[in-house]
Structures are given as structure tokens and as C-alpha cells.
Motif scaffolding. Structure first.
Motif, PDB file in Angstrom:
ATOM      1  N   THR A 325     -84.064  65.886 -74.751  1.00 36.05           N
ATOM      2  CA  THR A 325     -84.119  65.253 -73.656  1.00 36.05           C
ATOM      3  C   THR A 325     -82.966  65.493 -72.483  1.00 36.05           C
ATOM      4  N   ARG A 326     -83.142  65.962 -71.372  1.00 39.21           N
ATOM      5  CA  ARG A 326     -82.060  66.112 -70.581  1.00 39.21           C
ATOM      6  C   ARG A 326     -81.630  65.123 -69.638  1.00 39.21           C
ATOM      7  N   SER A 327     -80.452  64.961 -69.643  1.00 36.45           N
ATOM      8  CA  SER A 327     -79.994  63.854 -68.760  1.00 36.45           C
ATOM      9  C   SER A 327     -79.883  64.028 -67.697  1.00 36.45           C
ATOM     10  N   ALA A 328     -79.891  62.877 -66.530  1.00 38.89           N
ATOM     11  CA  ALA A 328     -80.071  63.059 -65.037  1.00 38.89           C
ATOM     12  C   ALA A 328     -78.860  64.041 -64.300  1.00 38.89           C
ATOM     13  N   ARG A 329     -79.289  64.892 -63.408  1.00 32.07           N
ATOM     14  CA  ARG A 329     -78.334  65.524 -62.840  1.00 32.07           C
ATOM     15  C   ARG A 329     -77.704  64.985 -61.201  1.00 32.07           C
ATOM     16  N   GLN A 330     -76.413  65.167 -61.080  1.00 36.49           N
ATOM     17  CA  GLN A 330     -76.021  64.828 -59.893  1.00 36.49           C
ATOM     18  C   GLN A 330     -75.667  65.797 -59.154  1.00 36.49           C
ATOM     19  N   THR A 331     -75.819  66.267 -57.787  1.00 36.51           N
ATOM     20  CA  THR A 331     -75.441  67.128 -57.110  1.00 36.51           C
ATOM     21  C   THR A 331     -73.792  66.931 -56.883  1.00 36.51           C
ATOM     22  N   VAL A 332     -73.155  68.012 -57.034  1.00 39.24           N
ATOM     23  CA  VAL A 332     -71.514  68.115 -56.701  1.00 39.24           C
ATOM     24  C   VAL A 332     -71.440  69.427 -56.210  1.00 39.24           C
ATOM     25  N   SER A 333     -70.075  69.767 -55.657  1.00 36.59           N
ATOM     26  CA  SER A 333     -69.420  70.868 -55.350  1.00 36.59           C
ATOM     27  C   SER A 333     -68.115  70.911 -55.843  1.00 36.59           C
TER      28      SER A 333
END
Length: 570
Positions: A325-333
Motif C-alpha cells: 500500500t502506497r503512502s500519501a504523497r506530498q508535492t515538493v520541489s
């Protein structure tokens, strides 16, 4: 009036008028050069479709004959493309267009009979040929798909729609798995509608893995046999199936999800396929030749073994992704520094180990790696380590080393277990799913052990990669088999150059949670691994005898395995 009578009594001389005319036309076709053969068949097929001629049983029999007569010429054209990877762009475009357009013309020709509504007297004869019609249509769709994969282009949605519908028709008529030769010239090679469809599906699972034209072509030919190891199922079994396809959508294979209903999905697993891959690799390692194993006349070592490992890594990753199960992703730079392969990664981890060791407790900002080793092996910090810390210098400067070559990747998202990155294809031709890499997002950060899990080709020569973090606190070690008389290479004695690393006997001690318990694991080169073999593992001036256990995971050139500590050496 005379013109009308001439048209009325004039006999149809088209090869589609009957079997006799078709055979005569094919005999005449054999006298032409290959390019002329293809041009004549292409014009004939397009003319039949454009004129909307009646799809009679005689016309269908002629279509099957004409298609078979031109196969050697079409195969030669395909081989010319594959055998010339350095051709000019103009020649590549010309060959690519001719191959794809010829396949489309044959698909359109066969579609006239698939969509026909024959009379009651003609229907039995047309139905008898329908398995061949659907299988050859799926075969041509598979060829079109392969040529799109060669260019890393997304398959047209129409292609998937047609393929899914054609396979569904074969299921409805009940001959989806009936075996037969696809062409008379290949009487010793049997196929079926299901085999052709599965070959198309499984090649799509390799299309985004940055394989070369030659590698994709080999994989496609191998799937001629491997597709027979897979069986499509209408019913989903969680412990057996890894991939599925929706027959009512315009898409290809995807990993299974719990919320998918059983209809209109078809499911299949990869266990038998992986077993065949592993058996083939074992036979090659024991001295068998690629030709003797049916891998093809042009397959050579070690290229075939390398590709088998890449394919195995890709498909085992697919299997694994259905269970994680993939964990939640957060947009970053962010920008990450990346090194490739176990040799380079060990060099960077070794530098980390030296950098953060022997600092006094009052100034230390990071963990001591001797303490990490003790905690992993014993569950507590030994008195020997505490004494060494008390008498050691305040800091130990690592030996001067030349910089290891690295590349920069743009990180666009991150999660608890990994990253999503954008990278330039030209600078990362080596990358494949299952590739072992080291990553850090800042010069003050530790190097992390990571594996490329997902790879997709984007426009503008860019790749999108999904990366999983295996460990953020590895320990670099040197590895030597107890029964190996060759001299062990110690990490402290190696000068890591910014060139290609040889197959150094190095490894990484990695902490790992298995079943809720912390276990000892070791990552080493694939050539060094042997189950239940005893190894001497050395981290700086500490040495242990260990025994390797079951494999947790492996890539094309590395193995990650459980390890049991037998004893600590003096």
C-alpha cells in the motif's frame, strides 16, 4: 447497352473472387522483389476496404492466403528496422511508417470480415476461419504496439479498444484458447487468440523500462513462448493474480486492486512466468547456450542473461506492487544527488560512516555506526564499543577520496517511503526498474539506499521515476566467502575513483522490519550470493561470520538477503 452487357458478363478477375485466382495471384507475387510485394498487397487490401466489397467466404480465404504470401517480405522489413539502431532519422521514419501502416491495412482488411453479417449459407464457412482472423488481427495489433514502444510513445486508445474487443469476441465464440499455427510457414509453432493477446499485454508491461530496440524485440520473441505460461481468469484470486485488464475500456494492463469487480476484468498472475525466467537463467549459468534454450539465433551472452535479469526485476516489482500500500504523497520541489549501483553506493555510505563516527557524545549530532552495528546484532551497545569510544580521538577525518560521479534529479513529490522524480533520459540511459541507487537531498544528509520502482517516458526526452527508500542508515561492509581463497578487499583500502567500479566484494548492512521484528540483512553483488553460505563480513576493524538466508529482493546485479550472525571474529 454494349457497355452494360460487358459489365454484366465480365468475370471478376480479382484475387478475392476465389481460391484459384488467389493462388495464381500469390504465385505471381513471388516473382516480385520484397518491396514490390508489400506495395501490391497494401494496395490490394486498401482497395478491398475502400470499395466495400462483399466479405464472402471466398474473399476471406483469399485474404488469408495473400497475408501469408507476404509474410516473409514483411518480416524482412521488420528485421531491417531492428538491425539498424543507428540509422538516420529519415530512414527510421520511413521504415517505421511503412511497418505501422502495413499492419493497419491488414487489421482494417480483417475487420471487414469480423463485422460482416453473412448469409445463413455463408456463415459456417466464415465462422470456421474466424479463429485465424482474430488471432492474426491481434498479432498485427501487437506489432503496431511494439513499434510504438520502440519510440517510447503512448499506444493509441483505439489500439487497446480493438485488442480488447477482439479478444472478447474470441471468448464469446469459445475458441480463445484453441491452439493452431498462425501462418502455414510456422506449422511447428502454435498460438491462440489468448496467446496473441497476452503477448501484447505483457510487452506493454516492459514498454516503460527504458529497454533498447533490440532488447524489446528479444523480449517480444520470448513472449511467443512465455505467453503460454499465463492464463486469463474471469475470477479474481488475491493470492494468485497480479495484473488485470478491463475489456470494456481503451487501456492495457494495470495492477490489481481490491475494489475491482470481476466483470469485465480479466486477471492473471506471474508466478509461472517468474519461475521460467529463473530456470532459464540457471541453465545459462550452468553452460547452456541461448539458442539451445529457444531464445533465438541472434541471442548472445552475456546480453541475454542481462536482459532476463532486467525482465525478472520488472515483473517481480509488478508482483510486489500488488501487495504494498502506497503512502500519501506530498508535492515538493527539491534536487537530489544520485549515484548508480552497489559499488558507488558503498563508497558514499562508507564516507558517511567515517564522517559520523568517533565524535564525542557532547558534540555528536548523529548516531555512531558502531552503536548501530551493536544494536542490530545484539540489541545493546557492547563494552568493547564503549571502551573504543572513550579512548578514540574526538574526530576522525575520512581518507581523501576522489569524487564519485553522480547526477542530479528533480524531486517533484515525496512520501514516507520514497520519492517521485523527473530526470533527463539522455543522462540516465542506464536506469531501469529495479535499479539500485543512492540518494541524498542535501550535502549534510546521509546517503539512502533506494530502488527504482516505476519508470515512465515523458515528452521532451524526460523520464518520470518512482523511487522507494530501503534504508536511511546503512553500514558499508566488505564481504568474503569463507570458502573463497582470494584476498578480501577492505573498504578502507580502496581508492574509489570517478570511473566505472569493478565488481568489488562490498556490501551494505541494512536494518529491516520483517513481520514486526527487526532482522539483520545484507545487500551484496548478485555474483557473490549463495544461500546458506558462510561469509566473513567486516565493518572497519570489526569482523563477523554470517550465514545468508532467504532472498528479500534482487535486481539485475544485486541481492538483498536475510542474514544470521554465527559469531564475532577476533
Amino acid at each position: 447497352m454494349r457497355e452494360f452487357l460487358n459489365k454484366l458478363f465480365k468475370r471478376d478477375s480479382s484475387p478475392f473472387a476465389g481460391n484459384k485466382l488467389a493462388n495464381a495471384w500469390c504465385r505471381q507475387l513471388e516473382l516480385d522483389a520484397p518491396a514490390a510485394q508489400r506495395a501490391k498487397v497494401l494496395a490490394l487490401a486498401r482497395g478491398f476496404v475502400a470499395d466495400r466489397k462483399l466479405p464472402t467466404p471466398e474473399a476471406l480465404e483469399a485474404t488469408l492466403l495473400i497475408d501469408a504470401a507476404a509474410q516473409s517480405s514483411y518480416d524482412a522489413l521488420c528485421c531491417q528496422y531492428v538491425a539498424n539502431p543507428r540509422m538516420s532519422k529519415e530512414l527510421e521514419r520511413q521504415l517505421w511508417t511503412e511497418i505501422v501502416e502495413y499492419a493497419q491495412a491488414m487489421i482494417d482488411l480483417y475487420q471487414r470480415f469480423v463485422k460482416a453479417d453473412p448469409s445463413p449459407e455463408d456463415k459456417p464457412r466464415i465462422d470456421a476461419q474466424m479463429p485465424q482472423v482474430l488471432a492474426r488481427s491481434l498479432h498485427y495489433l501487437g506489432l503496431q504496439a511494439k513499434w510504438y514502444h520502440f519510440r517510447f510513445e503512448r499506444l493509441p486508445s483505439k489500439l487497446w479498444t480493438q485488442a480488447n474487443q477482439l479478444y472478447r469476441l474470441s471468448e464469446i465464440d469459445g475458441f480463445d484458447s484453441n491452439p493452431f499455427p498462425l501462418y502455414p510457414g510456422h506449422a511447428d509453432e502454435v498460438t491462440s487468440c489468448a496467446d496473441e493477446y497476452l503477448q501484447l499485454l505483457m510487452l506493454a508491461t516492459l514498454s516503460s523500462h527504458n529497454l533498447t530496440v533490440r532488447q524489446l524485440d528479444w523480449a517480444d520473441h520470448w513472449l511467443d513462448r512465455w505467453s503460454k505460461l499465463i492464463q486469463l481468469s474471469r475470477k479474481f484470486y488475491a493470492d494468485r493474480h497480479h495484473l488485470c485488464v478491463n475489456l470494456q475500456e481503451d487501456g492495457g494492463p494495470v495492477r490489481v486492486k481490491e475494489d475491482q469487480s470481476e466483470e469485465p476484468f480479466r486477471y492473471w498472475g506471474l508466478f509461472d512466468l517468474i519461475h521460467e525466467l529463473q530456470e532459464t537463467q540457471r541453465k545459462l549459468e550452468n553452460g547452456a547456450t541461448p539458442v539451445s534454450l529457444g531464445l533465438g539465433q541472434d541471442c548472445r551472452q552475456p546480453a541475454s542473461t542481462e536482459l532476463l535479469r532486467l525482465i525478472e526485476s520488472a515483473w517481480t516489482t509488478l508482483m510486489r506492487n500488488t501487495q504494498v500500500t502506497r503512502s500519501a504523497r506530498q508535492t515538493v520541489s527539491k534536487t537530489a544527488e544520485v549515484v548508480q549501483g552497489l559499488g558507488r553506493l558503498c563508497a558514499m555510505v562508507r564516507a558517511d560512516n567515517d564522517k559520523f563516527s568517533r565524535q564525542p557524545a557532547e558534540v555528536r549530532t548523529d548516531v555512531d555506526y558502531d552503536e548501530i552495528m551493536d544494536m542490530r546484532l545484539y540489541g545493546f551497545v557492547s563494552e568493547r564499543t564503549r571502551a573504543k569510544q572513550a579512548t578514540g580521538p574526538a574526530t576522525v577525518q575520512p581518507k581523501s577520496r576522489q569524487k564519485v560521479g553522480s547526477v542530479a534529479w528533480a524531486i517533484e513529490n515525496e512520501s514516507e517511503g520514497g520519492f517521485g522524480a523527473i530526470l533527463h533520459a539522455a543522462e540516465n540511459e542506464w536506469i531501469r526498474p529495479g535499479a539500485l541507487i543512492g540518494m541524498r537531498t542535501g550535502e549534510d544528509d546521509n546517503w539512502r539506499v533506494c530502488v527504482v520502482r516505476r519508470l515512465n517516458r515523458l515528452r521532451d526526452e524526460q523520464l518520470s521515476a518512482g523511487i522507494q527508500i530501503l534504508s536511511a542508515t546503512p553500514v558499508a561492509v566488505s564481504v568474503k566467502a569463507e570458502d573463497d581463497e582470494n584476498t578480501q578487499i577492505n573498504l578502507s583500502d580502496v581508492s574509489f575513483l570517478n570511473t566505472e567500479f569493478p565488481m568489488l566484494r562490498v556490501g551494505l548492512y541494512i536494518p529491516h522490519l520483517q513481520g514486526g521484528n527487526s532482522v539483520n540483512t545484507l545487500m551484496l553483488h548478485a555474483s557473490e550470493y549463495a544461500n546458506n553460505r558462510l561469509y566473513s563480513v567486516k565493518a572497519r576493524d570489526r569482523s563477523f561470520t554470517v550465514k545468508l538466508g532467504s532472498v528479500l529482493e534482487k535486481g539485475a546485479d544485486w541481492v538483498w538477503a536475510n542474514v544470521q550472525v554465527v559469531k564475532q571474529n577476533d
